[in-house]
Write a protein that holds these residues in place. Sequence first.
Motif, PDB file in Angstrom:
ATOM      1  N   GLY A 194       1.497 -48.214  32.180  1.00  0.00           N
ATOM      2  CA  GLY A 194       1.683 -50.181  32.349  1.00  0.00           C
ATOM      3  C   GLY A 194       3.063 -50.428  31.081  1.00  0.00           C
ATOM      4  O   GLY A 194       3.155 -50.021  30.683  1.00  0.00           O
ATOM      5  N   ILE A 195       3.667 -51.448  31.976  1.00  0.00           N
ATOM      6  CA  ILE A 195       4.298 -52.877  31.159  1.00  0.00           C
ATOM      7  C   ILE A 195       4.473 -53.793  31.946  1.00  0.00           C
ATOM      8  O   ILE A 195       3.734 -54.188  32.363  1.00  0.00           O
ATOM      9  N   GLN A 196       4.792 -55.148  30.376  1.00  0.00           N
ATOM     10  CA  GLN A 196       4.316 -56.140  30.778  1.00  0.00           C
ATOM     11  C   GLN A 196       5.182 -56.573  30.234  1.00  0.00           C
ATOM     12  O   GLN A 196       6.359 -56.368  28.947  1.00  0.00           O
ATOM     13  N   PHE A 197       6.110 -58.258  30.907  1.00  0.00           N
ATOM     14  CA  PHE A 197       7.018 -58.608  30.319  1.00  0.00           C
ATOM     15  C   PHE A 197       6.116 -59.678  30.683  1.00  0.00           C
ATOM     16  O   PHE A 197       6.001 -60.745  31.031  1.00  0.00           O
ATOM     17  N   GLY A 198       6.463 -60.093  28.931  1.00  0.00           N
ATOM     18  CA  GLY A 198       6.257 -61.475  28.899  1.00  0.00           C
ATOM     19  C   GLY A 198       4.511 -61.834  29.060  1.00  0.00           C
ATOM     20  O   GLY A 198       4.053 -61.243  28.836  1.00  0.00           O
ATOM     21  N   GLY A 199       4.364 -63.036  29.559  1.00  0.00           N
ATOM     22  CA  GLY A 199       3.172 -62.667  30.251  1.00  0.00           C
ATOM     23  C   GLY A 199       2.432 -62.284  31.617  1.00  0.00           C
ATOM     24  O   GLY A 199       1.995 -61.965  32.186  1.00  0.00           O
ATOM     25  N   LEU A 200       3.095 -61.475  32.331  1.00  0.00           N
ATOM     26  CA  LEU A 200       3.423 -60.365  33.467  1.00  0.00           C
ATOM     27  C   LEU A 200       2.953 -58.882  33.652  1.00  0.00           C
ATOM     28  O   LEU A 200       4.144 -58.553  32.756  1.00  0.00           O
ATOM     29  N   LYS A 201       1.678 -58.783  34.202  1.00  0.00           N
ATOM     30  CA  LYS A 201       1.655 -57.274  34.426  1.00  0.00           C
ATOM     31  C   LYS A 201       2.774 -56.863  35.564  1.00  0.00           C
ATOM     32  O   LYS A 201       2.125 -56.604  36.295  1.00  0.00           O
ATOM     33  N   ALA A 202       3.710 -55.994  34.972  1.00  0.00           N
ATOM     34  CA  ALA A 202       4.453 -55.321  36.558  1.00  0.00           C
ATOM     35  C   ALA A 202       4.306 -54.447  37.008  1.00  0.00           C
ATOM     36  O   ALA A 202       4.156 -54.065  38.434  1.00  0.00           O
ATOM     37  N   VAL A 203       3.588 -53.603  36.138  1.00  0.00           N
ATOM     38  CA  VAL A 203       3.070 -52.475  36.540  1.00  0.00           C
ATOM     39  C   VAL A 203       1.859 -51.608  35.302  1.00  0.00           C
ATOM     40  O   VAL A 203       1.554 -52.083  34.645  1.00  0.00           O
ATOM     41  N   GLN A 204       0.434 -51.388  36.035  1.00  0.00           N
ATOM     42  CA  GLN A 204      -0.558 -50.956  35.185  1.00  0.00           C
ATOM     43  C   GLN A 204      -1.276 -50.076  35.428  1.00  0.00           C
ATOM     44  O   GLN A 204      -1.641 -50.001  36.982  1.00  0.00           O
ATOM     45  N   GLY A 205      -1.891 -49.019  34.354  1.00  0.00           N
ATOM     46  CA  GLY A 205      -2.952 -48.434  35.269  1.00  0.00           C
ATOM     47  C   GLY A 205      -2.257 -46.868  36.503  1.00  0.00           C
ATOM     48  O   GLY A 205      -2.966 -46.407  37.094  1.00  0.00           O
ATOM     49  N   LEU A 206      -0.707 -46.764  35.868  1.00  0.00           N
ATOM     50  CA  LEU A 206      -0.542 -46.115  37.069  1.00  0.00           C
ATOM     51  C   LEU A 206      -0.253 -44.117  36.224  1.00  0.00           C
ATOM     52  O   LEU A 206      -0.275 -43.752  35.302  1.00  0.00           O
ATOM     53  N   ASN A 207      -0.598 -43.305  37.652  1.00  0.00           N
ATOM     54  CA  ASN A 207      -1.176 -42.094  37.282  1.00  0.00           C
ATOM     55  C   ASN A 207      -0.205 -41.264  38.655  1.00  0.00           C
ATOM     56  O   ASN A 207      -0.413 -41.612  39.310  1.00  0.00           O
ATOM     57  N   LEU A 208       0.532 -40.462  37.938  1.00  0.00           N
ATOM     58  CA  LEU A 208       1.158 -39.563  39.091  1.00  0.00           C
ATOM     59  C   LEU A 208       1.133 -37.860  37.744  1.00  0.00           C
ATOM     60  O   LEU A 208       1.371 -38.284  37.052  1.00  0.00           O
ATOM     61  N   GLU A 209       1.453 -37.521  39.281  1.00  0.00           N
ATOM     62  CA  GLU A 209       1.410 -35.297  38.430  1.00  0.00           C
ATOM     63  C   GLU A 209       1.998 -35.193  39.510  1.00  0.00           C
ATOM     64  O   GLU A 209       2.064 -35.262  40.918  1.00  0.00           O
ATOM     65  N   LEU A 210       3.322 -34.832  39.378  1.00  0.00           N
ATOM     66  CA  LEU A 210       4.007 -33.929  40.222  1.00  0.00           C
ATOM     67  C   LEU A 210       4.761 -32.351  39.560  1.00  0.00           C
ATOM     68  O   LEU A 210       4.207 -32.200  38.342  1.00  0.00           O
TER      69      LEU A 210
END
Length: 259
Positions: A13-29
Amino acid sequence: MTNNLLLKVENVGIQFGGLKAVQGLNLELFQGELIGLIGPNGAGKTTSFNMLTGVYKPTEGEILFDGKRTNNMSPHQVTKSGVSRTFQNIRLFKELSVLDNVKVANHSLAKHSIFSSVFRLPSFFSGEAKMEEVSIEFLKIFGLDKYKDELSKNLPYGMQRRLEIARALAAGPKLLLLDEPAAGMNPQETKDLMDLIALIRKRFDLTILLIEHDMGLVMGICERIYVLDHGQLIADGTPEEIRNNPKVIEAYLGEEVTE
């Protein structure tokens, strides 16, 4: 396709200030796969690409590429490890020739030193010749070799898209990230692009992760698809499973889903 896990993204995940732009991302390639990443505008797709390529540093979770943690790598370190990308908005060196755009990505082939470059020693010329030879071969694959001396800004839009993919491929990646490669293309250009992606995947034994809004392209060439909405993964599966997933239909695809 092999069973080798190439990319593993765990609870990123990534947070910009108070905004969680992406969270709990799970990928497998896995090596050799062609995977789609779709979702509405603002869902976090390009932000995810930026984390995978070192442009953004995740504030949580872990990214493992080819067994190595890349969370804190710089973009050039990620590229050197074997990850290359294109951009949603074309980012060519517009004042450079078509050939020089590809040679820039091919610089790792030049084994000569700064000393030999400054004093124009034989090793400099042999290195430059090798770079040019390999770069022209890439241009041939993409049908761009006859435009090698043109400034890249003078190419038609569809060819600029092709050139950007050629440049990304020239970096010698194991994983190629394509950010909306069909954006702005007409149906015939999109069909040609689908064929080209299939060709380079097979020829270079690539793993490809693709962001795209053209559902015909995504459903036509991707083996599995991940779906993001508001920064969270809401579904993953085969094209058929995604096409019929109620959450995906509600969030993105709508009632009429066609191939």
